[in-house]
Scaffold this active site. Structure first.
Site, PDB file in Angstrom:
ATOM      1  N   ALA A 119       0.514   9.318  80.081  1.00  0.00           N
ATOM      2  CA  ALA A 119       1.925   9.427  79.679  1.00  0.00           C
ATOM      3  C   ALA A 119       2.122   9.736  78.192  1.00  0.00           C
ATOM      4  O   ALA A 119       3.253   9.723  77.714  1.00  0.00           O
ATOM      5  CB  ALA A 119       2.736   8.190  80.063  1.00  0.00           C
ATOM      6  N   ALA A 120       1.034  10.028  77.478  1.00  0.00           N
ATOM      7  CA  ALA A 120       1.217  10.426  76.071  1.00  0.00           C
ATOM      8  C   ALA A 120       2.013  11.734  76.014  1.00  0.00           C
ATOM      9  O   ALA A 120       2.916  11.896  75.176  1.00  0.00           O
ATOM     10  CB  ALA A 120      -0.142  10.603  75.399  1.00  0.00           C
ATOM     11  N   GLY A 121       1.702  12.655  76.915  1.00  0.00           N
ATOM     12  CA  GLY A 121       2.447  13.917  76.966  1.00  0.00           C
ATOM     13  C   GLY A 121       3.887  13.692  77.382  1.00  0.00           C
ATOM     14  O   GLY A 121       4.811  14.331  76.857  1.00  0.00           O
TER      15      GLY A 121
END
Ligand code: RIB
Length: 319
Positions: free
Chosen positions: A241-243
């Site tokens: 979920a960094a993107g």
């Protein structure tokens, strides 16, 4: 163009993530012994909506489809607690979307999604967009609906942002409706048909594009101008979920009227913080945490800037 005081509208997927940490992500045909199982609210659409509200501080609406099971309530609660206003399609007889994630000890992941109720999101489900400034879309829901929503937004004067993840071929009719495309290196290569980043930007057919490059940072081309934003250096433990955090925070700040270069820097900080925590939505930082990181950090090392430009096939002096 809508006023900067409006909200961001996200339409997309919501999944309950089943996460196992292991020494490494299994290769095809391999079995690895992992550690404990954790369940986290996830799904690219829901993660981006939550990041928009929590990390970006934007008033946020989301259209999503949930199944008739206990997983639905977990996802609903996570989004509502972050202040996201929900427009829920109840998919009769369908299971809520799920994702099976292996996170390695070096913070990488491999994800398989069972879409379930996400496949029930139909073109007619998009409500009026009202005062939305931006519609943020991804590719975990049916392509026909993604394109219909983009067309509705275009007709309503709402800017369309597409995060083309997970990677898949896209019709030119959809790309023609996109005001800002956000892709990673692999997605750019699939859409543009080349591994060369500068060349891919030329061939992709959308004028305004952000390319995320993991621990290197990101680049963007907008109005013919190139922007380079090195990543903030952190000790990453889970990049899940960094993107999504990047996308949500970026669109929130664009909706607030920030210049693209400022919004990129903000999103890079939010995304770096997300890498330091486990899970998808559980890893998204608050706006206060992002602001604290930005105010405590010096500008990124110019070596990082030059190395990133070189990686992308750009002259450092051109961006
Ligand atoms: O981008 C991370 C997300 O991808 C996970 O939360 C998982 O649900 C999949 O959608």
């Amino acid at each position: 163009m809508k006023p900067a005081q409006g909200h961001v509208f996200v339409a997309g997927s919501a999944n309950l993530d089943f996460v196992v940490r292991a020494a490494h992500v299994p290769a095809p045909g391999e079995t690895v012994l992992g550690r404990g199982l954790e369940l986290h609210p996830g799904g690219k659409g829901a993660n981006q909506a939550l990041a928009c509200a929590r990390a970006g501080g934007a008033a946020t609406h989301m259209l999503l489809a949930l199944g008739e099971d206990a997983f639905a309530a977990t996802l609903e609660t996570s989004l509502r607690d972050a202040g996201v206003q929900l427009h829920i399609v109840r998919a009769q007889g369908a299971a809520t979307g799920t994702a099976f994630i292996c996170v390695s000890d070096d913070a990488e992941n491999a994800i398989t999604v069972a879409p379930g109720a996400n496949d029930a999101l139909a073109p007619h489900h998009l409500p009026p967009l009202g005062e939305a400034t931006h519609l943020l879309l991804q590719l975990e829901t049916p392509l026909a609906s993604v394109e219909a929503y983009a067309r509705a937004a275009r007709d309503a004067g709402v800017r369309v942002v597409l995060n083309a993840a997970p990677a898949r071929a896209l019709p030119a009719s959809l790309l023609a409706l996109v005001d800002l495309l956000i892709v990673n290196e692999g997605e750019l290569a699939m859409l543009a048909g080349t591994d060369d980043i500068a060349g891919g930007l030329e061939r992709i057919g959308v004028d305004d594009v952000v390319v995320t490059l993991g621990a290197r940072g990101c680049i963007a081309r907008s109005g013919g101008v190139m922007h380079v934003q090195p990543a903030f250096r952190v000790q990453a433990m889970d990049t899940t979920a960094a993107g999504d955090t990047f996308c949500g925070a970026l669109v929130a700040r664009l909706g607030a009227g920030d210049a693209l270069s400022d919004a990129l820097r903000y999103a890079a900080a939010a995304s770096a913080l997300a890498c330091t925590r486990a899970g998808a939505q559980s890893s998204v930082p608050t706006r206060e945490e992002v602001v604290a990181m930005l105010s405590g950090s010096n500008d990124q090392d110019s070596n990082d800037h030059d190395a990133l430009a070189a990686h992308c096939g750009l002259a450092a002096s051109s961006c």
